[in-house]
Design a protein around this motif. Structure first.
Motif, PDB file in Angstrom:
ATOM      1  N   UNK A 261       1.860   6.155 -12.749  1.00 37.61           N
ATOM      2  CA  UNK A 261       3.119   6.866 -12.980  1.00 37.61           C
ATOM      3  C   UNK A 261       3.482   6.837 -14.464  1.00 37.61           C
ATOM      4  N   UNK A 262       3.307   5.678 -15.091  1.00 33.56           N
ATOM      5  CA  UNK A 262       3.634   5.537 -16.508  1.00 33.56           C
ATOM      6  C   UNK A 262       2.753   6.434 -17.371  1.00 33.56           C
ATOM      7  N   UNK A 263       1.472   6.523 -17.031  1.00 35.79           N
ATOM      8  CA  UNK A 263       0.554   7.370 -17.801  1.00 35.79           C
ATOM      9  C   UNK A 263       0.954   8.842 -17.694  1.00 35.79           C
ATOM     10  N   UNK A 264       1.299   9.284 -16.493  1.00 32.93           N
ATOM     11  CA  UNK A 264       1.707  10.677 -16.319  1.00 32.93           C
ATOM     12  C   UNK A 264       3.011  10.966 -17.048  1.00 32.93           C
ATOM     13  N   UNK A 265       3.897  10.007 -17.082  1.00 37.76           N
ATOM     14  CA  UNK A 265       5.161  10.196 -17.794  1.00 37.76           C
ATOM     15  C   UNK A 265       4.923  10.360 -19.296  1.00 37.76           C
ATOM     16  N   UNK A 266       3.912   9.677 -19.817  1.00 38.78           N
ATOM     17  CA  UNK A 266       3.584   9.780 -21.246  1.00 38.78           C
ATOM     18  C   UNK A 266       2.796  11.044 -21.570  1.00 38.78           C
ATOM     19  N   UNK A 267       2.352  11.760 -20.544  1.00 38.18           N
ATOM     20  CA  UNK A 267       1.612  12.983 -20.788  1.00 38.18           C
ATOM     21  C   UNK A 267       0.116  12.836 -20.695  1.00 38.18           C
TER      22      UNK A 267
ATOM     23  N   UNK B  17      -8.366   8.649  -4.939  1.00 42.43           N
ATOM     24  CA  UNK B  17      -8.018   7.242  -5.153  1.00 42.43           C
ATOM     25  C   UNK B  17      -6.520   6.995  -5.039  1.00 42.43           C
ATOM     26  N   UNK B  18      -5.708   7.968  -5.451  1.00 43.77           N
ATOM     27  CA  UNK B  18      -4.263   7.773  -5.445  1.00 43.77           C
ATOM     28  C   UNK B  18      -3.703   7.981  -4.050  1.00 43.77           C
ATOM     29  N   UNK B  19      -2.710   7.193  -3.704  1.00 43.17           N
ATOM     30  CA  UNK B  19      -2.000   7.358  -2.447  1.00 43.17           C
ATOM     31  C   UNK B  19      -1.005   8.506  -2.578  1.00 43.17           C
ATOM     32  N   UNK B  20      -0.535   9.060  -1.461  1.00 43.28           N
ATOM     33  CA  UNK B  20       0.494  10.110  -1.543  1.00 43.28           C
ATOM     34  C   UNK B  20       1.737   9.660  -2.304  1.00 43.28           C
ATOM     35  N   UNK B  21       2.105   8.378  -2.158  1.00 42.56           N
ATOM     36  CA  UNK B  21       3.276   7.874  -2.880  1.00 42.56           C
ATOM     37  C   UNK B  21       3.046   7.898  -4.388  1.00 42.56           C
ATOM     38  N   UNK B  22       1.839   7.553  -4.822  1.00 41.74           N
ATOM     39  CA  UNK B  22       1.524   7.586  -6.253  1.00 41.74           C
ATOM     40  C   UNK B  22       1.502   9.022  -6.768  1.00 41.74           C
ATOM     41  N   UNK B  23       0.957   9.933  -5.989  1.00 43.72           N
ATOM     42  CA  UNK B  23       0.919  11.339  -6.401  1.00 43.72           C
ATOM     43  C   UNK B  23       2.331  11.898  -6.544  1.00 43.72           C
ATOM     44  N   UNK B  24       3.188  11.593  -5.591  1.00 38.69           N
ATOM     45  CA  UNK B  24       4.558  12.097  -5.641  1.00 38.69           C
ATOM     46  C   UNK B  24       5.320  11.523  -6.830  1.00 38.69           C
ATOM     47  N   UNK B  25       5.233  10.200  -7.003  1.00 34.09           N
ATOM     48  CA  UNK B  25       5.952   9.564  -8.110  1.00 34.09           C
ATOM     49  C   UNK B  25       5.431  10.044  -9.459  1.00 34.09           C
ATOM     50  N   UNK B  26       4.130  10.290  -9.573  1.00 35.65           N
ATOM     51  CA  UNK B  26       3.552  10.764 -10.836  1.00 35.65           C
ATOM     52  C   UNK B  26       3.996  12.193 -11.121  1.00 35.65           C
TER      53      UNK B  26
ATOM     54  N   UNK C 113       0.807  -1.226   0.000  1.00 37.81           N
ATOM     55  CA  UNK C 113       0.000   0.000   0.000  1.00 37.81           C
ATOM     56  C   UNK C 113       0.833   1.267   0.000  1.00 37.81           C
ATOM     57  N   UNK C 114       2.112   1.158   0.380  1.00 34.56           N
ATOM     58  CA  UNK C 114       2.970   2.345   0.397  1.00 34.56           C
ATOM     59  C   UNK C 114       3.703   2.564  -0.920  1.00 34.56           C
ATOM     60  N   UNK C 115       3.617   1.613  -1.836  1.00 36.61           N
ATOM     61  CA  UNK C 115       4.310   1.737  -3.121  1.00 36.61           C
ATOM     62  C   UNK C 115       3.427   2.479  -4.120  1.00 36.61           C
ATOM     63  N   UNK C 116       4.036   3.281  -4.998  1.00 36.27           N
ATOM     64  CA  UNK C 116       3.239   3.985  -6.015  1.00 36.27           C
ATOM     65  C   UNK C 116       2.667   3.038  -7.050  1.00 36.27           C
ATOM     66  N   UNK C 117       1.575   3.460  -7.651  1.00 37.85           N
ATOM     67  CA  UNK C 117       0.924   2.673  -8.697  1.00 37.85           C
ATOM     68  C   UNK C 117       1.731   2.837  -9.987  1.00 37.85           C
ATOM     69  N   UNK C 118       2.375   1.785 -10.494  1.00 37.04           N
ATOM     70  CA  UNK C 118       3.225   1.937 -11.678  1.00 37.04           C
ATOM     71  C   UNK C 118       2.451   2.357 -12.926  1.00 37.04           C
TER      72      UNK C 118
END
Length: 225
Positions: free
Chosen positions: A86-92, A102-111, A78-83
């Motif tokens: 993150x991949x979608x945000x990297x693609x724009x 829905x997103x955890x703080x870790x997912x928000x930060x990594x994205x 639960x503490x790991x970001x959603x890959x």
């Protein structure tokens, strides 16, 4: 000599009995010729060795079974970001509806980091709007100083492709407004990075104030830049 066919015992040397009297009951177990026991009376199949039949020699009989395939994967951390996010945000790709809850703080930060690394500024502004009110509304995360300084150095140290120059320029401006340190760039060991820092000092509003502030630095490299 009248014989009662129903009282006659069936053996290998005698004629076969009528079909309704031959063989074991349909509910009985069926023994395979190789010693595999399949229970027809039970709908469920057990896993593991079956009991050795009385008087049997050799290896123990084993029940035929089908091991169920596991459909559930490993429990996600639960503490790991959603890959995928993150991949979608990297693609724009903009975050989906409801991402802020829905997103955890870790997912928000990594994205946010992924979008900044690729200078996907429309995604950056969605994840962390300018307005403090909207930042609170979407529960935006704040990058720490080390992350801001790292991203700024990467931007100025890497020559962007012609199609990305404007995007990179916007990303650098966003990082400076978010608190990335120009002083850290001015003291960098790479001369090209210090040269880029000097160019940034002269750009935009407040250039004179920034230069005056850095001239008060105790680091000689910063003052010389």
């Amino acid at each position: 000599n009248d014989r009662n066919p129903r009282s006659t015992m069936i053996g290998p040397s005698l004629p076969a009995s009528p079909p309704d009297e031959v063989g074991p009951s349909p509910a009985a177990s069926k023994v395979h010729s190789r010693g595999m026991v399949v229970s027809q009376a039970s709908a469920s199949r057990k896993i593991g060795p079956a009991p050795r039949p009385p008087g049997a020699s050799g290896i123990a009989y084993t029940e035929v079974y089908e091991k169920p395939k596991s459909t559930a994967g490993a429990t996600p951390d639960p503490t790991a970001p959603d890959p995928l996010a993150v991949s979608c945000c990297r693609r724009g790709e903009l975050p989906p509806s409801g991402w802020s809850t829905k997103w955890s703080p870790a997912t928000k930060r990594a994205s946010l980091l992924a979008a900044l690394e690729e200078s996907q500024m429309h995604v950056v502004y969605a994840l962390r709007p300018h307005s403090e009110m909207w930042q609170e509304s979407v529960r935006a995360v704040q990058l720490d100083q080390a992350e801001l300084d790292r991203l700024l150095r990467e931007k100025v140290a890497t020559k962007p492709r012609p199609t990305q120059k404007q995007r990179v320029k916007e990303a650098i401006q966003w990082l400076l407004e978010a608190g990335a340190s120009l002083e850290a760039l001015c003291s960098d060991g790479n001369p090209e990075v210090r040269k880029s820092a000097a160019s940034l000092l002269a750009e935009g509003e407040g250039a004179a104030a920034r230069c005056a502030s850095l001239l008060q630095s105790e680091d000689a490299a910063v003052r010389s830049t």
